[in-house]
Enzyme design. Structure first.
Site, mmCIF file in Angstrom:
data_model
loop_
_atom_site.group_PDB
_atom_site.id
_atom_site.type_symbol
_atom_site.label_atom_id
_atom_site.label_comp_id
_atom_site.label_asym_id
_atom_site.label_seq_id
_atom_site.Cartn_x
_atom_site.Cartn_y
_atom_site.Cartn_z
ATOM 1 N N TRP A 42 -118.861 81.971 -14.374
ATOM 2 C CA TRP A 42 -119.668 82.205 -13.177
ATOM 3 C C TRP A 42 -120.570 81.013 -12.915
ATOM 4 O O TRP A 42 -120.719 80.131 -13.754
ATOM 5 C CB TRP A 42 -120.433 83.528 -13.232
ATOM 6 C CG TRP A 42 -121.396 83.735 -14.386
ATOM 7 C CD1 TRP A 42 -121.442 83.067 -15.573
ATOM 8 C CD2 TRP A 42 -122.444 84.701 -14.435
ATOM 9 N NE1 TRP A 42 -122.443 83.544 -16.381
ATOM 10 C CE2 TRP A 42 -123.082 84.557 -15.708
ATOM 11 C CE3 TRP A 42 -122.906 85.673 -13.576
ATOM 12 C CZ2 TRP A 42 -124.151 85.351 -16.104
ATOM 13 C CZ3 TRP A 42 -123.972 86.460 -13.975
ATOM 14 C CH2 TRP A 42 -124.577 86.303 -15.226
ATOM 15 N N HIS A 85 -120.650 79.339 9.572
ATOM 16 C CA HIS A 85 -121.773 80.264 9.414
ATOM 17 C C HIS A 85 -122.076 81.035 10.697
ATOM 18 O O HIS A 85 -121.589 80.702 11.773
ATOM 19 C CB HIS A 85 -123.021 79.528 8.915
ATOM 20 C CG HIS A 85 -123.566 78.513 9.872
ATOM 21 N ND1 HIS A 85 -123.197 77.190 9.862
ATOM 22 C CD2 HIS A 85 -124.490 78.616 10.867
ATOM 23 C CE1 HIS A 85 -123.848 76.524 10.805
ATOM 24 N NE2 HIS A 85 -124.635 77.381 11.429
ATOM 25 N N ASP A 125 -124.983 82.572 13.262
ATOM 26 C CA ASP A 125 -126.352 82.442 13.770
ATOM 27 C C ASP A 125 -126.816 83.796 14.292
ATOM 28 O O ASP A 125 -126.218 84.352 15.219
ATOM 29 C CB ASP A 125 -126.416 81.446 14.938
ATOM 30 C CG ASP A 125 -126.245 80.002 14.508
ATOM 31 O OD1 ASP A 125 -126.319 79.712 13.308
ATOM 32 O OD2 ASP A 125 -126.037 79.156 15.402
ATOM 33 N N HIS A 166 -132.803 83.238 14.500
ATOM 34 C CA HIS A 166 -132.691 81.818 14.153
ATOM 35 C C HIS A 166 -133.458 80.935 15.128
ATOM 36 O O HIS A 166 -133.899 79.851 14.757
ATOM 37 C CB HIS A 166 -131.204 81.434 14.131
ATOM 38 C CG HIS A 166 -130.929 79.988 13.890
ATOM 39 N ND1 HIS A 166 -131.566 79.242 12.924
ATOM 40 C CD2 HIS A 166 -130.044 79.136 14.491
ATOM 41 C CE1 HIS A 166 -131.093 78.004 12.939
ATOM 42 N NE2 HIS A 166 -130.184 77.913 13.879
ATOM 43 N N HIS A 181 -128.352 77.621 21.610
ATOM 44 C CA HIS A 181 -129.259 78.359 20.733
ATOM 45 C C HIS A 181 -130.314 79.102 21.557
ATOM 46 O O HIS A 181 -130.573 80.288 21.339
ATOM 47 C CB HIS A 181 -129.957 77.403 19.767
ATOM 48 C CG HIS A 181 -129.089 76.916 18.644
ATOM 49 N ND1 HIS A 181 -128.186 75.896 18.798
ATOM 50 C CD2 HIS A 181 -129.004 77.312 17.353
ATOM 51 C CE1 HIS A 181 -127.576 75.681 17.636
ATOM 52 N NE2 HIS A 181 -128.049 76.525 16.747
#
Length: 257
Positions: A61, A73, A75, A79, A207
């Site tokens: 691990w 990823h 958002d 954010h 954004h």
């Protein structure tokens, strides 16, 4: 046969293909670089804890260090300052993580002009040919930029004037956020905004408008060329980080073959 049984059988037989839209996550994954005085995210790092040795004889691990917005990823609205009262990534309703998707392919435009911007008229022309944008679905914006993802410098494509990557105009971002029924947008670049987005009004309009409207973003996608223009379904489950602004995500698309 039940609906879920039909889905599982379709995947088993190959009648439904599962297409991975996710970039592998490693220390080589490109990351956004903001100029001073702004703070930057930590890149991805994997540190071994044990590997079938005296530190742990039967197990392997690692510890990981990464920013929320590294690699492919998600958002969440919180954010951005315009969505500061909105959902964090753990508060996004699970049904919102699964939805229909359409692909708008402007790879040829982006190859000819690295600063190419998607405009409202581009989307309306696409709708005339392919139908309306999906209610509660994803607009996936193909620019061919995933071909550069193996090299940080080529991916960010920056010079003395800044980064040069394709994106969406401020007017189009506002229109998509406020006047269309989509749930969010997905892009192949390091972020949902163009490389020159810092100079737009407002700055970083995808954004600002999308997250401010309670919608979502997916970034650093790949394999969009393997999806049909319409008819796919996207699954994009982020880690439910309490208070998190985003999360690395394994984005999968279901495609009938």
């Amino acid at each position: 046969m039940s609906v879920l049984s039909s889905l599982v059988e379709g995947i088993r037989t190959g009648a439904i293909e599962v297409v991975d839209l996710t970039a592998p996550l490693s220390s080589d994954t490109p990351v956004l670089m903001l100029p001073e005085p702004f703070a930057n995210t930590a890149p991805f790092r994997l540190t071994e804890i044990s590997r079938y040795d005296d530190r742990g004889p039967a197990w392997y691990w690692n510890d990981i260090v990464t920013g929320e917005h590294v690699g492919t990823h998600f958002d969440a609205p919180i954010h951005w300052v315009t969505g500061r009262e909105g959902e964090d990534v753990a508060q996004v309703p699970p049904p919102s993580l699964i939805g229909p998707a359409v692909v708008l392919d402007f790879a040829a435009h982006a190859a000819a002009d690295h600063d190419f911007l998607l405009q409202i008229e581009h989307v309306k022309e696409w709708e005339k040919a392919n139908g309306a944008l999906p209610d509660g679905g994803w607009l996936l914006y193909r620019t061919g930029w995933d071909s550069r993802a193996g090299d940080q410098a080529e991916f960010l494509n920056a010079d003395e004037t800044g980064s040069h990557t394709p994106g969406i105009s401020a007017q189009c971002a506002r229109w998509l956020a406020e006047e269309t029924p989509i749930r969010g947008i997905g892009v192949e670049t390091v972020g949902t905004d163009a490389g020159a987005g810092h100079s737009f009004e407002p700055a970083f309009p995808c954004h600002s408008f999308m997250l401010g409207a309670g919608k979502y973003g997916l970034t650093q996608l790949r394999n969009l060329d393997r999806l049909p223009v319409t008819g796919s379904v996207v699954l994009a489950p982020p880690l439910p980080i309490v208070g998190g602004s985003g999360s690395p995500v394994r984005v999968l698309a279901l495609v009938e073959r």
